[in-house]
Scaffold this motif. Structure first.
Motif, short mmCIF file in Angstrom:
data_model
loop_
_atom_site.label_atom_id
_atom_site.label_comp_id
_atom_site.label_asym_id
_atom_site.label_seq_id
_atom_site.Cartn_x
_atom_site.Cartn_y
_atom_site.Cartn_z
N PRO A 1 4.34 7.11 -2.28
CA PRO A 1 4.37 6.87 -0.97
C PRO A 1 4.60 4.79 -0.54
O PRO A 1 3.82 4.19 -1.66
N LEU A 2 5.11 4.33 0.41
CA LEU A 2 5.20 3.22 -0.03
C LEU A 2 3.47 2.92 0.46
O LEU A 2 3.63 1.52 0.18
N GLY A 3 2.86 3.06 1.04
CA GLY A 3 2.09 2.68 1.24
C GLY A 3 1.01 2.19 0.33
O GLY A 3 0.60 1.10 0.02
N ARG A 4 1.50 3.12 -1.28
CA ARG A 4 0.53 2.49 -2.64
C ARG A 4 1.24 1.13 -2.74
O ARG A 4 0.54 0.72 -3.85
N CYS A 5 2.60 0.47 -2.30
CA CYS A 5 2.43 -0.29 -2.41
C CYS A 5 2.24 -1.43 -2.24
O CYS A 5 2.20 -3.22 -2.48
N VAL A 6 1.60 -2.00 -1.31
CA VAL A 6 0.59 -2.74 -0.03
C VAL A 6 -0.16 -3.20 -0.83
O VAL A 6 -1.50 -2.56 -1.14
N ARG A 7 -0.14 -4.67 -0.93
CA ARG A 7 -1.59 -5.23 -2.10
C ARG A 7 -2.25 -5.78 -0.91
O ARG A 7 -3.29 -6.59 -1.42
N ARG A 8 -1.35 -7.01 -0.22
CA ARG A 8 -2.04 -7.65 1.25
C ARG A 8 -1.71 -7.39 2.62
O ARG A 8 -0.39 -6.73 2.26
N LEU A 9 -2.60 -7.33 2.72
CA LEU A 9 -2.48 -6.76 4.78
C LEU A 9 -3.33 -7.81 5.60
O LEU A 9 -4.01 -8.57 5.45
N GLU A 10 -2.27 -8.43 6.35
CA GLU A 10 -2.49 -8.88 7.41
C GLU A 10 -2.67 -8.26 8.85
O GLU A 10 -1.73 -7.55 9.07
N LEU A 11 -3.84 -8.12 9.66
CA LEU A 11 -4.07 -7.73 10.50
C LEU A 11 -5.06 -7.84 11.58
O LEU A 11 -5.74 -8.63 11.96
N PRO A 12 -3.88 -8.45 12.89
CA PRO A 12 -4.43 -9.17 13.72
C PRO A 12 -5.36 -8.65 14.39
O PRO A 12 -5.66 -6.62 14.78
#
Length: 401
Positions: free
Chosen positions: A97-108
């Protein structure tokens, strides 16, 4: 490059080239402490350029797509297309899943508003699809925070792999709990190593059993009020060794930090802010942190302290020469400040001081006769003066011009 060359290069080399070509300064924040890291101006254009290159690279060929698709999704800022982002992160590529690639997330914060009891579901779905998340950013809200409403509670989320958290506190958001509550997120982040905090706290929260962050090594303080500092000082931070201060807090609130955590600190850093020119913060910190081993500060953004005559454990001082635009035209004042800083460094009681490390552009200052004399004095005492690259030859060559 010929087709044969393209096929003969090993994937590891291509990955290194792609990583180098798509790196934006400060794009991915590391959990490890580095001197003066994050004190530069935010390079929005650099981030946009890097993203454009990443998008182009994944369209070149299958090999490059296989190598770079993870890089494309490792740093995600949640924007307007939330529904599309949820769908993309749920897709698989090479059985992952591409979601497993996410290391940094900016969530307003406006994506976690709770106008209805389901209005924040998309944000929670994004978090659930990013199990390898290492850095979470809840940024300062542009515009008026009052336009975002929080009328229902929001669920919690477990951040088992989170190592770095950047949090701007909003009281209204905190009332909804869950992923909008700093304390809730901290309780669900057992491996957190780097914490960046800012904001105005209006209500002190008694946590009962003291909140413990066993792995936290670095605490970075942005602008905050005394109540927020009081809350932080109730936490148990057994591994804390580095404190970075972005802004000199009002009413000498920093003294509370030094009183509670000062005895265990190894490093203190003052960031690049003109507020440090308004009062002597160095002397107060040295009194409160007698065991600190390293101190980093911006020479042109920090008030020159008087000679410090109380022995302390300082072993290394890092100085950054970034110019201050507010004092560029005040040449006499700037020269006097340099004289006072050099006197502070050379005449204070630092018996363990063995290294002074120079960051930034020192070419002009290294030629100054006062600095030449200062360098000779410090070397005679067994204290080396080095460039941040570790190459003393460049320093010697500059001095011989």
């Amino acid at each position: 490059m010929s087709r044969h060359d393209h096929q003969s290069l090993p994937p590891e080399l291509w990955l290194t080239i792609i990583r180098w070509a798509t790196y934006a300064p400060l794009g991915l924040d590391l959990p490890n402490f580095e001197p003066f890291y994050g004190s530069s101006d935010h390079d929005s254009q650099g981030e946009a350029d890097a993203k454009a290159v990443k998008c182009a690279v994944v369209q070149v060929c299958k090999l490059w797509r296989d190598l770079a698709l993870g890089i494309l999704y490792e740093d995600v800022k949640v924007g307007r297309g939330v529904q599309s982002l949820v769908e993309v992160l749920g897709k698989t590529y090479n059985d992952e899943p591409l979601g497993r690639c996410v290391r940094r997330l900016e969530l307003p914060y406006h994506h976690t508003a709770t106008i209805t009891n389901t209005s924040s579901d998309l944000a929670l779905q994004i978090l659930q699809q990013c199990p390898e998340l290492e850095t979470l950013v809840r940024p300062f809200m542009q515009g008026s925070p009052d336009t975002v409403r929080y009328e229902f509670p929001i669920r919690s989320h477990s951040f088992l792999n989170l190592k770095r958290l950047e949090w701007w506190h909003y009281n209204d958001a905190t009332r909804s709990g869950g992923i909008n509550s700093l304390l809730d997120v901290l309780r669900h982040s057992p491996n957190l190593q780097y914490l960046v905090l800012g904001g105005e706290m209006r209500t002190y929260t008694q946590t009962g059993n003291a909140l413990e962050l066993p792995a936290l090594k670095t605490l970075r303080l942005r602008r905050m009020n005394p109540l927020f500092v009081r809350q932080i000082c109730q936490w148990r931070l057994p591994s804390l060794v580095h404190v970075v201060v972005d802004f000199p807090l009002e009413h000498n609130t920093l003294d509370t930090i030094w009183q509670v955590f000062g005895a265990r600190l190894c490093t203190v850093e003052f960031a690049r802010h003109v507020g440090f020119l308004l009062s002597d913060q160095i002397t107060r910190f040295l009194h409160g942190c007698p065991q600190v081993k390293a101190f980093n500060y911006f020479l042109n953004f920090t008030s020159s302290p008087p000679i410090f005559e109380q022995p302390c454990a300082l072993e290394c001082i890092s100085l950054h020469a970034f110019p201050c635009g507010m004092i560029t035209d005040m040449i006499t004042e700037a020269q006097e400040r340099l004289t006072l800083h050099l006197a502070f460094l050379s005449r204070s009681s630092f018996p363990a001081l063995r290294r002074i490390i120079l960051y930034g552009d020192w070419e002009e200052l290294l030629r100054d006769p006062r600095f030449v004399q200062f360098r000779q004095t410090m070397i005679s005492r067994g204290c080396s003066i080095e460039r941040a690259t570790g190459d003393m030859h460049s320093c010697d060559q500059t001095l011989s011009v």
